[in-house]
Design a protein around this motif. Structure first.
Motif, mmCIF file in Angstrom:
data_model
loop_
_atom_site.group_PDB
_atom_site.id
_atom_site.type_symbol
_atom_site.label_atom_id
_atom_site.label_comp_id
_atom_site.label_asym_id
_atom_site.label_seq_id
_atom_site.Cartn_x
_atom_site.Cartn_y
_atom_site.Cartn_z
ATOM 1 N N SER A 7 2.634 15.695 4.608
ATOM 2 C CA SER A 7 2.672 15.369 3.184
ATOM 3 C C SER A 7 3.312 13.996 2.993
ATOM 4 C CB SER A 7 3.490 16.405 2.414
ATOM 5 O OG SER A 7 2.872 17.664 2.478
ATOM 6 N N ILE A 8 2.743 13.244 2.068
ATOM 7 C CA ILE A 8 3.286 11.935 1.707
ATOM 8 C C ILE A 8 3.583 11.971 0.215
ATOM 9 C CG2 ILE A 8 2.800 9.470 1.515
ATOM 10 C CD1 ILE A 8 0.854 9.820 3.860
ATOM 11 N N ARG A 9 4.774 11.558 -0.162
ATOM 12 C CA ARG A 9 5.152 11.548 -1.570
ATOM 13 C C ARG A 9 5.070 10.126 -2.108
ATOM 14 N NH1 ARG A 9 7.498 16.089 -3.573
ATOM 15 N NH2 ARG A 9 8.642 14.899 -5.118
ATOM 16 N N LEU A 10 4.341 9.980 -3.199
ATOM 17 C CA LEU A 10 4.214 8.705 -3.893
ATOM 18 C C LEU A 10 4.557 8.920 -5.357
ATOM 19 C CD1 LEU A 10 0.689 7.634 -2.554
ATOM 20 C CD2 LEU A 10 2.887 6.783 -1.749
ATOM 21 N N THR A 11 5.067 7.881 -5.982
ATOM 22 C CA THR A 11 5.200 7.958 -7.427
ATOM 23 C C THR A 11 3.797 7.872 -8.021
ATOM 24 O OG1 THR A 11 5.339 5.564 -7.782
ATOM 25 C CG2 THR A 11 7.426 6.747 -7.349
ATOM 26 N N ARG A 12 3.668 8.212 -9.273
ATOM 27 C CA ARG A 12 2.362 8.132 -9.926
ATOM 28 C C ARG A 12 1.857 6.685 -9.938
ATOM 29 N NH1 ARG A 12 -0.021 12.344 -11.622
ATOM 30 N NH2 ARG A 12 -1.890 12.054 -12.821
ATOM 31 N N ASP A 13 2.759 5.728 -10.196
ATOM 32 C CA ASP A 13 2.370 4.317 -10.169
ATOM 33 C C ASP A 13 1.886 3.915 -8.774
ATOM 34 O OD1 ASP A 13 2.911 3.864 -12.850
ATOM 35 O OD2 ASP A 13 4.825 2.845 -12.482
ATOM 36 N N GLN A 14 2.610 4.318 -7.743
ATOM 37 C CA GLN A 14 2.203 3.989 -6.382
ATOM 38 C C GLN A 14 0.824 4.578 -6.066
ATOM 39 O OE1 GLN A 14 5.573 5.705 -4.363
ATOM 40 N NE2 GLN A 14 6.469 3.698 -3.946
ATOM 41 N N ALA A 15 0.617 5.828 -6.445
ATOM 42 C CA ALA A 15 -0.664 6.486 -6.196
ATOM 43 C C ALA A 15 -1.794 5.792 -6.938
ATOM 44 C CB ALA A 15 -0.573 7.957 -6.602
ATOM 45 N N PHE A 16 -1.553 5.413 -8.169
ATOM 46 C CA PHE A 16 -2.570 4.762 -8.997
ATOM 47 C C PHE A 16 -2.963 3.412 -8.410
ATOM 48 C CE2 PHE A 16 -3.414 3.109 -13.591
ATOM 49 C CZ PHE A 16 -4.776 3.281 -13.435
ATOM 50 N N VAL A 17 -1.984 2.610 -8.049
ATOM 51 C CA VAL A 17 -2.250 1.285 -7.490
ATOM 52 C C VAL A 17 -2.936 1.409 -6.127
ATOM 53 C CG1 VAL A 17 -1.148 -0.825 -6.626
ATOM 54 C CG2 VAL A 17 -0.447 0.149 -8.825
ATOM 55 N N LEU A 18 -2.481 2.334 -5.305
ATOM 56 C CA LEU A 18 -3.109 2.540 -4.001
ATOM 57 C C LEU A 18 -4.546 3.018 -4.164
ATOM 58 C CD1 LEU A 18 -3.007 2.610 -0.926
ATOM 59 C CD2 LEU A 18 -2.012 4.917 -1.105
ATOM 60 N N SER A 19 -4.775 3.919 -5.098
ATOM 61 C CA SER A 19 -6.123 4.414 -5.358
ATOM 62 C C SER A 19 -7.060 3.274 -5.744
ATOM 63 C CB SER A 19 -6.084 5.469 -6.464
ATOM 64 O OG SER A 19 -7.386 5.852 -6.830
ATOM 65 N N ASP A 20 -6.600 2.396 -6.617
ATOM 66 C CA ASP A 20 -7.419 1.263 -7.029
ATOM 67 C C ASP A 20 -7.711 0.346 -5.849
ATOM 68 O OD1 ASP A 20 -8.579 -0.469 -9.298
ATOM 69 O OD2 ASP A 20 -7.243 -1.836 -8.225
ATOM 70 N N TRP A 21 -6.702 0.057 -5.045
ATOM 71 C CA TRP A 21 -6.898 -0.815 -3.884
ATOM 72 C C TRP A 21 -7.894 -0.197 -2.908
ATOM 73 C CZ3 TRP A 21 -6.012 -0.416 1.386
ATOM 74 C CH2 TRP A 21 -6.128 -1.609 2.103
ATOM 75 N N LEU A 22 -7.727 1.098 -2.633
ATOM 76 C CA LEU A 22 -8.665 1.768 -1.729
ATOM 77 C C LEU A 22 -10.085 1.705 -2.266
ATOM 78 C CD1 LEU A 22 -6.552 4.860 -0.666
ATOM 79 C CD2 LEU A 22 -7.350 3.018 0.834
ATOM 80 N N TYR A 23 -10.232 1.924 -3.557
ATOM 81 C CA TYR A 23 -11.557 1.857 -4.163
ATOM 82 C C TYR A 23 -12.153 0.459 -3.994
ATOM 83 C CZ TYR A 23 -15.314 1.961 -7.553
ATOM 84 O OH TYR A 23 -16.550 1.867 -8.147
ATOM 85 N N GLN A 24 -11.346 -0.560 -4.252
ATOM 86 C CA GLN A 24 -11.826 -1.935 -4.121
ATOM 87 C C GLN A 24 -12.278 -2.221 -2.691
ATOM 88 O OE1 GLN A 24 -12.283 -4.014 -6.674
ATOM 89 N NE2 GLN A 24 -11.462 -2.490 -8.053
ATOM 90 N N VAL A 25 -11.482 -1.814 -1.723
ATOM 91 C CA VAL A 25 -11.784 -2.089 -0.321
ATOM 92 C C VAL A 25 -12.971 -1.256 0.170
ATOM 93 C CG1 VAL A 25 -10.884 -1.856 2.043
ATOM 94 C CG2 VAL A 25 -9.452 -2.840 0.255
ATOM 95 N N MET A 26 -13.016 -0.009 -0.236
ATOM 96 C CA MET A 26 -14.032 0.901 0.295
ATOM 97 C C MET A 26 -15.388 0.774 -0.390
ATOM 98 S SD MET A 26 -11.524 4.211 0.663
ATOM 99 C CE MET A 26 -12.849 5.377 0.809
ATOM 100 N N PHE A 27 -15.394 0.566 -1.694
ATOM 101 C CA PHE A 27 -16.652 0.688 -2.422
ATOM 102 C C PHE A 27 -17.102 -0.580 -3.136
ATOM 103 C CE2 PHE A 27 -14.734 4.965 -2.397
ATOM 104 C CZ PHE A 27 -15.662 5.580 -1.575
ATOM 105 N N GLN A 28 -16.195 -1.459 -3.449
ATOM 106 C CA GLN A 28 -16.557 -2.652 -4.191
ATOM 107 C C GLN A 28 -16.845 -3.842 -3.286
ATOM 108 O OE1 GLN A 28 -16.621 -3.145 -7.838
ATOM 109 N NE2 GLN A 28 -16.985 -0.965 -7.579
ATOM 110 N N SER A 29 -16.105 -3.981 -2.208
ATOM 111 C CA SER A 29 -16.193 -5.202 -1.425
ATOM 112 C C SER A 29 -16.798 -5.011 -0.039
ATOM 113 C CB SER A 29 -14.796 -5.804 -1.263
ATOM 114 O OG SER A 29 -14.000 -4.945 -0.484
ATOM 115 N N ASP A 30 -16.965 -3.775 0.393
ATOM 116 C CA ASP A 30 -17.431 -3.500 1.760
ATOM 117 C C ASP A 30 -16.510 -4.125 2.807
ATOM 118 O OD1 ASP A 30 -19.668 -2.050 0.858
ATOM 119 O OD2 ASP A 30 -20.853 -3.881 0.672
#
Length: 93
Positions: A7-30
């Motif tokens: 288990s990894i604990r993140l704050t909601r802000d950390q999770a939100f920012v990480l989610s956006d970054w992952l989305y950008q790297v995985m699906f937007q930019s290849d």
């Protein structure tokens, strides 16, 4: 092989920012293949991304952009405040 979950604990802000970054790297930019050359690492990346997507209602809100920027600003402020405290000599020394 030990398949015990971690288990990894993140704050909601950390999770939100990480989610956006992952989305950008995985699906937007290849860029995922350029950043992570070992495809074995993709499995945990996809698991983290999927978990964040399920946990964050913010990613579906119409004010996504302003919420994301506010979260980034809070994280930067927390990070820089903490690093300033670590870098500053203690008062009265």
């Amino acid at each position: 092989m030990d398949d015990e979950a971690i288990s990894i604990r993140l704050t909601r802000d950390q999770a939100f920012v990480l989610s956006d970054w992952l989305y950008q790297v995985m699906f937007q930019s290849d860029d995922l293949e350029g950043i992570v050359r070992d495809r074995a690492v993709w499995s945990p990346i996809y698991a983290i991304s999927g978990t964040l997507d399920k946990a964050l209602s913010e990613i579906f809100m119409p004010d996504y952009g302003p919420r994301l920027e506010a979260a980034k600003q809070r994280l930067r402020a927390d990070l820089y405040d903490a690093s300033d405290e670590l870098a500053s000599p203690a008062e009265g020394s």
